[in-house]
Design a protein around this motif. Structure first.
Motif, mmCIF file in Angstrom:
data_model
loop_
_atom_site.group_PDB
_atom_site.id
_atom_site.type_symbol
_atom_site.label_atom_id
_atom_site.label_comp_id
_atom_site.label_asym_id
_atom_site.label_seq_id
_atom_site.Cartn_x
_atom_site.Cartn_y
_atom_site.Cartn_z
ATOM 1 N N ASN A 48 0.853 -1.178 0.000
ATOM 2 C CA ASN A 48 0.000 0.000 0.000
ATOM 3 C C ASN A 48 0.897 1.238 0.000
ATOM 4 O OD1 ASN A 48 -1.899 2.002 0.377
ATOM 5 N ND2 ASN A 48 -2.701 1.204 2.303
ATOM 6 N N THR A 49 0.968 1.920 -1.138
ATOM 7 C CA THR A 49 1.793 3.128 -1.243
ATOM 8 C C THR A 49 1.043 4.372 -0.789
ATOM 9 O OG1 THR A 49 1.065 3.603 -3.493
ATOM 10 C CG2 THR A 49 2.975 2.149 -3.237
ATOM 11 N N ASP A 60 -1.402 5.404 -2.703
ATOM 12 C CA ASP A 60 -2.026 5.761 -3.977
ATOM 13 C C ASP A 60 -2.892 4.592 -4.429
ATOM 14 O OD1 ASP A 60 -2.780 6.376 -6.537
ATOM 15 O OD2 ASP A 60 -0.740 6.620 -7.325
ATOM 16 N N ASP A 70 -4.217 3.814 -7.065
ATOM 17 C CA ASP A 70 -3.933 3.324 -8.415
ATOM 18 C C ASP A 70 -2.759 2.352 -8.459
ATOM 19 O OD1 ASP A 70 -6.008 4.853 -9.447
ATOM 20 O OD2 ASP A 70 -4.707 6.591 -9.812
ATOM 21 N N THR A 71 -1.983 2.284 -7.376
ATOM 22 C CA THR A 71 -0.815 1.400 -7.373
ATOM 23 C C THR A 71 -1.028 0.138 -6.535
ATOM 24 O OG1 THR A 71 0.206 2.471 -5.445
ATOM 25 C CG2 THR A 71 0.690 3.406 -7.614
ATOM 26 N N VAL A 84 -1.765 -3.580 -5.329
ATOM 27 C CA VAL A 84 -1.503 -4.856 -5.979
ATOM 28 C C VAL A 84 -2.389 -5.962 -5.422
ATOM 29 C CG1 VAL A 84 0.762 -4.452 -6.979
ATOM 30 C CG2 VAL A 84 0.614 -4.911 -4.557
#
Length: 436
Positions: free
Chosen positions: A24-25, A27, A29-30, A32
């Motif tokens: 979990n960044t 964002d 949209d990133t 996984v």
């Protein structure tokens, strides 16, 4: 199936969960593998007969799994047991094993999330399956919650569920989750298990300075980068005042009783340093902190930008928010714009039947052990659940080697958890669930 078989399964499930990359960044949209982890948990629960709530939160492709095991006395408040599926990013090149291998070697389960907090998820899942298979009925309802997005503040996880699906936690009066219950070795012959009863408040802050754009070769007296750098340097070098909260005082008093060490306020930092590896975590609960973490400015080396920004991670003691704001304004001055996301502090007392059950469950497995409360310098999903009137504790019981720098493994390189600690935790939580 014996509890030892369940403990073995907790090890396997922890490894399985680590192998699912749930980075979990912050964002959306990133993202996984958060969905894949939720589906894994859902399958393991339904396989043994649970009815689950599979909730996509916030329309952001975030996934949560919640189920309830009915207890013998439905009139009692339910116990919420929660953990998060996501993990922080990792640079695999720094590790001695692949961070998503879930390798079981040298007496440890290795990988990102091993202690934060797929160890607890593995234990939760193993015990939930064990109770269903063996038709074990706990004294009261247990709500098992596997949650999204904790590492970015829970906006699309616990907080979203509290705001939009509070019915899932109906009747819950107390909760346990991460970063508590682990052992520290203060004396050679005594292990002390620390239960989290408090958390500092979080403010993730962005500072912004505006100036006059121009050519890098010219003389400039209104440079946004220069003004921001000076303000950030003042903040980073500032030392906030010592404040001993009730939770910290109780912890230090307990350590004094066990070891005979004194913690004089005129040299408390030096005294806390004697605590060894945990001293960094305890030291961070003695005062507020504001650590600059990111700087952003400009787009070309010969252009002076009109805007410069900095990110600052602020952690604030219970009851200190107004004083912190005043101090912050004095340090930064009037030209600094501020915006932030804020999560409140958490604090409860170290008493009552639930605490008695924690202590009894640990000492049954580790006779002679001591149990103390402490304050966490970080934050957990307890910040969201306290708004439902739920009393929160950090209680993931792990018996750890005396020389293991456990606090350094959180978000660290070569994160790992001892296999024997996972099995110990499974046995202790089994006792706890049956007694609470």
């Amino acid at each position: 199936m014996s509890i030892e078989t369940a403990a073995d399964e907790a090890v396997t499930l922890t490894s399985d969960l680590i192998r699912i990359d749930t980075t979990n960044t912050g964002d959306p949209d990133t993202l996984v593998g958060e969905k894949a982890a939720a589906e894994f948990v859902a399958e393991k629960l339904t396989e043994v007969g649970y009815e689950i709530e599979y909730v996509e939160s916030g329309g952001r492709n975030r996934h949560n799994v919640i189920t309830r095991l009915a207890g013998a006395d439905p009139s009692r408040g339910a116990l919420l047991v929660h953990g998060h599926l996501d993990v922080v990013p990792v640079d695999a090149s720094e590790w001695s094993v692949h961070p998503f291998s879930g390798a079981i070697q040298d007496g440890y389960v290795w990988g990102r999330g091993a202690v934060d907090m797929k160890d607890m998820l593995g234990i939760m899942l193993a015990l939930a399956r064990h109770y269903k298979r063996e038709n074990i009925v706990p004294p009261r309802d247990i709500i098992f919650a596997f949650l999204a997005d904790e590492e970015a503040g829970g906006k699309y996880g616990a907080q979203w569920l509290v705001d939009n699906r509070p019915d899932l936690f109906e009747g819950a009066t107390e909760a346990i989750s991460e970063v508590g219950g682990f052992s520290i070795s203060l004396k050679d012959d005594v292990r002390t298990y620390v239960v989290e009863t408090a958390e500092k408040g979080i403010r993730w802050m962005k500072l912004r300075v505006r100036g006059t754009a121009g050519h890098g070769s010219m003389i400039h007296h209104d440079n946004a980068v220069t003004k921001l750098s000076a303000a950030v340097a003042r903040l980073g070098q500032h030392r906030f005042p010592l404040v001993l909260t009730d939770s910290v005082r109780e912890f230090l008093a307990g350590v004094t009783e066990i070891t005979g060490w004194d913690f004089p306020e005129d040299d408390i930092d030096g005294a806390v340093a004697k605590l060894g590896n945990i001293s960094r975590m305890i030291g961070a609960t003695l005062r507020d902190t504001a650590n600059p973490t990111m700087l952003t400015a400009g787009y070309k080396s010969n252009v002076i930008p009109s805007v410069a920004e900095a990110a600052v991670d602020c952690r604030i003691l219970p009851g200190r928010m107004e004083a912190f704001d005043r101090e912050l304004d004095e340090i930064l001055g009037p030209d600094i714009e501020k915006e932030w996301m804020e999560l409140p502090p958490v604090e409860t007392t170290f008493d009552g039947a639930l605490v008695d059950a924690m202590t009894a469950s640990i000492t049954a497995e580790d006779p002679g052990a001591k149990v103390l409360p402490y304050m966490l310098s970080g934050g957990t999903d307890a910040k969201s659940f306290q708004t439902l009137g739920i009393r929160n504790f950090g209680f993931v019981p792990l018996q750890l080697p005396a020389d293991l720098d456990f606090s350094g493994l959180f978000h660290g390189v070569d994160e790992r958890v001892p296999v024997d600690a996972l099995k110990f935790g499974t046995r202790v939580l089994d006792r706890f669930f049956r007694a609470s």
